[in-house]
Enzyme design. Sequence first.
Site, PDB file in Angstrom:
ATOM      1  N   CYS B  86       0.830  -1.205   0.000  1.00 43.16           N
ATOM      2  CA  CYS B  86       0.000   0.000   0.000  1.00 43.16           C
ATOM      3  C   CYS B  86       0.866   1.258   0.000  1.00 43.16           C
ATOM      4  O   CYS B  86       1.525   1.559  -0.978  1.00 43.16           O
ATOM      5  CB  CYS B  86      -0.961  -0.041   1.193  1.00 43.16           C
ATOM      6  SG  CYS B  86      -2.309   1.144   1.034  1.00 43.16           S
ATOM      7  N   HIS B 201      -3.642  -5.417   1.160  1.00 43.32           N
ATOM      8  CA  HIS B 201      -2.917  -5.700   2.398  1.00 43.32           C
ATOM      9  C   HIS B 201      -2.893  -7.193   2.728  1.00 43.32           C
ATOM     10  O   HIS B 201      -3.812  -7.677   3.406  1.00 43.32           O
ATOM     11  CB  HIS B 201      -3.593  -4.968   3.563  1.00 43.32           C
ATOM     12  CG  HIS B 201      -3.394  -3.492   3.542  1.00 43.32           C
ATOM     13  ND1 HIS B 201      -2.357  -2.882   4.203  1.00 43.32           N
ATOM     14  CD2 HIS B 201      -4.084  -2.506   2.936  1.00 43.32           C
ATOM     15  CE1 HIS B 201      -2.424  -1.572   4.015  1.00 43.32           C
ATOM     16  NE2 HIS B 201      -3.462  -1.313   3.239  1.00 43.32           N
ATOM     17  N   GLU B 203      -1.240  -8.655   4.954  1.00 42.81           N
ATOM     18  CA  GLU B 203      -1.160  -8.863   6.420  1.00 42.81           C
ATOM     19  C   GLU B 203      -2.543  -8.795   7.070  1.00 42.81           C
ATOM     20  O   GLU B 203      -2.717  -9.232   8.199  1.00 42.81           O
ATOM     21  CB  GLU B 203      -0.194  -7.851   7.045  1.00 42.81           C
ATOM     22  CG  GLU B 203      -0.746  -6.454   7.292  1.00 42.81           C
ATOM     23  CD  GLU B 203      -0.787  -5.580   6.031  1.00 42.81           C
ATOM     24  OE1 GLU B 203      -0.573  -6.099   4.927  1.00 42.81           O
ATOM     25  OE2 GLU B 203      -1.053  -4.355   6.174  1.00 42.81           O
TER      26      GLU B 203
END
Lengths: 85, 232
Positions: B86, B201, B203
């Site tokens: 990002c 993302h 994660e």
Amino acid sequence: MKYRGKVIVTLKPGVFDPQGVTIRNALHTLSFREVEEVKAGKYLEIILESENRSQAEKRIQEMCDQLLSNPVIESYSYQLEEIKN
Amino acid sequence: MKFGIVVFPGSDCGYDCHHVLSQVLEAETVFIWHGDKNLKNCDCVVLPGGFSYGDYLRAGALARFSPVMEAVKEFAENGGLVIGICNGFQVLTEAGILPGAFLPNRGGRFICRHVYLRVENNQTPFTLLFAPGEVIKIPIAHQQGNFFIDSPHQEEVKKHIVFRYCGPQGEIDSRYNPNGSWENVAGIVSREGNILGIMPHPERAAEEILGSEDGRRVFLSVIKWWEDKKWK
């Protein structure tokens, strides 16, 4: 000598400008129907100390190339004026 | 292997990355402060998402002048593994480490939701645990995710697309392009393949409780790639 650089950064022609489109639509809502296009950009004012005008211009250009604009999507223009005490 | 997560002022996804790497995957993970000049002997550097330097001027534009970025650039040029997520992806393009630039989303709004991605290339250190063409689900959260590449560089970058926004069946269509990115690009790698820029993302999609585990395999791929390399 002291100089004031007035830098304007805009998106290159053909690069989509959602901010400009949104502002244009808002102007239409306010019944400014004659508005065909709005382009949004950035204005930066830089006060700098320089030996002479051409040196100040050179420095402003370097700033624009290295940081103030992203050459992939943006172009810039500037005006330079001497600040007299 | 050791992961290092760079922390810029305003990066707010570093702890999510740290949690996934150190707790979920149990990998050695450290934070690297943006003022540091060395990378603490890390094998993979993660530039996390967030709003480095408040997104002032342009997203990612100021982070590239942090002292640590010299080290990141050198590390990347020498083949080190780098992941920019990002805002981290935006930093990599601003620093000239990856090609392209980011424009505001086509719709002008911040978008935060799960999207489908198609894995276009599984021959990279970041995707080797995915099947070619596999459709995965990972969230995006950005205002300026509209990837732009100028026409002279399009042919070259096309070869390095890794993830594209798609429909649930892997359909590539402008309908499934959340932000107006050129060629539905969600992630690319560098020419040598050691640097990944990814707008979604991973994660945030590494544990079942969060709705998807697909993102976990990005990091697991890196670990596997590293282990395989060690034995070669």
